[in-house]
Scaffold this motif. Structure first.
Motif, PDB file in Angstrom:
ATOM      1  N   THR A   1       0.996  -1.264  -0.234  1.00 23.20           N
ATOM      2  CA  THR A   1      -0.182   0.495   0.010  1.00 23.20           C
ATOM      3  C   THR A   1       1.143   1.048   0.099  1.00 23.20           C
ATOM      4  O   THR A   1       1.922   1.312   0.886  1.00 23.20           O
ATOM      5  CB  THR A   1      -0.989  -0.095   0.813  1.00 23.20           C
TER       6      THR A   1
ATOM      7  N   GLY B   1       0.481   2.799   2.955  1.00 22.20           N
ATOM      8  CA  GLY B   1      -0.391   3.021   3.679  1.00 22.20           C
ATOM      9  C   GLY B   1      -2.398   2.819   3.335  1.00 22.20           C
ATOM     10  O   GLY B   1      -3.224   2.810   4.059  1.00 22.20           O
TER      11      GLY B   1
ATOM     12  N   GLY C   1      -5.827   0.171   2.121  1.00 26.84           N
ATOM     13  CA  GLY C   1      -5.762  -0.542   2.887  1.00 26.84           C
ATOM     14  C   GLY C   1      -7.312  -1.779   2.853  1.00 26.84           C
ATOM     15  O   GLY C   1      -7.432  -2.850   2.643  1.00 26.84           O
TER      16      GLY C   1
ATOM     17  N   HIS D   1       2.885  -2.496   5.093  1.00 23.58           N
ATOM     18  CA  HIS D   1       2.774  -1.190   4.524  1.00 23.58           C
ATOM     19  C   HIS D   1       2.023  -0.511   5.522  1.00 23.58           C
ATOM     20  O   HIS D   1       1.992   0.612   5.923  1.00 23.58           O
ATOM     21  CB  HIS D   1       3.687  -0.020   4.275  1.00 23.58           C
ATOM     22  N   VAL D   2       1.595  -1.281   6.509  1.00 25.38           N
ATOM     23  CA  VAL D   2      -0.149  -1.029   7.265  1.00 25.38           C
ATOM     24  C   VAL D   2       0.456   0.290   8.624  1.00 25.38           C
ATOM     25  O   VAL D   2      -0.251   0.663   9.082  1.00 25.38           O
ATOM     26  CB  VAL D   2      -0.973  -1.739   7.923  1.00 25.38           C
TER      27      VAL D   2
ATOM     28  N   THR E   1      -0.233   3.609   8.147  1.00 30.30           N
ATOM     29  CA  THR E   1      -1.282   4.774   8.348  1.00 30.30           C
ATOM     30  C   THR E   1      -0.974   5.484   9.852  1.00 30.30           C
ATOM     31  O   THR E   1      -1.907   6.833   9.775  1.00 30.30           O
ATOM     32  CB  THR E   1      -2.612   3.533   8.345  1.00 30.30           C
TER      33      THR E   1
ATOM     34  N   ILE F   1      -5.927  -0.527  11.121  1.00 30.11           N
ATOM     35  CA  ILE F   1      -5.152  -1.502  10.958  1.00 30.11           C
ATOM     36  C   ILE F   1      -6.183  -2.436  11.638  1.00 30.11           C
ATOM     37  O   ILE F   1      -6.476  -3.847  10.869  1.00 30.11           O
ATOM     38  CB  ILE F   1      -3.678  -1.641  11.263  1.00 30.11           C
TER      39      ILE F   1
END
Ligand SMILES: [Zn+2]
Length: 291
Positions: free
Chosen positions: A157, A160, A163, A184-185, A188, A194
């Motif tokens: 992403t 982020g 997602g 790559h969360v 965020t 998440i």
């Protein structure tokens, strides 16, 4: 196939984004320096690196194999197409079915005639807050390749973003979300965002550890504590996504070992248990890759 030990789930042994990024720093291909750091990783207990460098990102399979041989690290190779900004012309020209064929060949026959087979699909990506038509074509091709080969999927992403949309896409296409990791969360910076993905059933990656200019590691640690408290730590992987020469120690960067030497102690000090850390580093990747 993973061997027992720690696994870094999102790294690049070699990568070349230097043309698009307009800097030689983004051509990561330094043999001795990488071997040196990989040997240190081995001493730190790392046994596997999932190398998510895909078609058009400057894959050099013989080079990576030599690094694996010298360092003792088991490399997992990948297939797929990254994100629109970095797609080679073929990704635009070819049909969805032709892209499926490329991926299935790399999984069943080998990558670029080497006989080295891909064991994971991705990183496949969406752009920053935009999911282009060609990226949609790639994701559709990936679903078909996944159904044919049963290989897991790992995504990119951009900072982020999108997602949730990626999760919805796989859900809509009946992909088992146990086989998908959203990448790559951590960028965020948003625990609720998440947790919503985790509750839907995917795995997530905190894979830009050490990139303080994008997100402070302290924030990563605080969010991981919340994920632990919510009971979802068995769905999280850790990695650094090293992509530049200047990320390595010889250029004054943090290097691949920063995660184990510095970030794990930070997690301890934020209340992450040894059990959680063991899961993120070793158990979870094993469950995900070997199911
Ligand atoms: Zn990425």
């Amino acid at each position: 196939m993973l061997v027992d030990g720690i696994t870094l789930m999102h790294e690049h042994t070699t990568i070349d984004l230097s043309e698009v990024k307009n800097t030689e720093d983004c051509q990561l291909d330094v043999f001795n320096e990488t071997v040196k750091e990989y040997k240190k990783l081995y001493e730190n207990g790392v046994r596997n690196i999932v190398d998510v460098t895909v078609f058009g990102m400057g894959r050099n399979i013989p080079f990576v194999q030599k690094i694996a041989d010298e360092s003792g690290i088991n490399i997992i190779y990948s297939t797929g197409f990254y994100q629109e900004e970095f797609y080679p012309i073929q990704v635009f020209r070819e049909t969805r079915e032709q892209l499926v064929e490329r991926m299935v060949n790399e999984i069943n026959q080998g990558i670029k005639g080497t006989g080295v087979k891909a064991e994971i699909i991705g990183e496949i990506g969406t752009s920053y807050n935009v999911w282009t038509d060609t990226e949609k074509k790639v994701f559709e091709a990936v679903v078909i390749a996944h159904q044919e080969t049963k290989k897991p999927i790992t995504t990119h992403t951009s900072i982020g973003t999108l997602g949730h949309e990626q999760v919805d896409f796989f859900k809509k296409h009946n992909v088992d979300l146990n086989r998908v990791v959203i990448g790559h969360v951590d960028l965020t910076g948003n625990a609720d965002y998440i947790l919503k993905m985790l509750k839907a059933g995917v795995y997530v990656e905190f894979d830009t550890v050490g990139k303080e200019s994008y997100m402070p590691d302290r924030t990563r640690a605080e969010i991981l504590k919340k994920i632990q408290d919510a009971g979802y730590i068995d769905r999280v992987f850790l990695s650094m996504d090293i992509t530049r020469k200047s990320h390595l120690e010889y250029k004054g960067g943090l290097g691949y070992n920063f995660l184990l030497d510095s970030f794990i102690p930070l997690l301890n000090s934020h209340g992450l248990t040894d059990d959680s850390i063991e899961k993120m580093l070793a158990t979870n990747p094993m469950v995900f890759m070997n199911q």
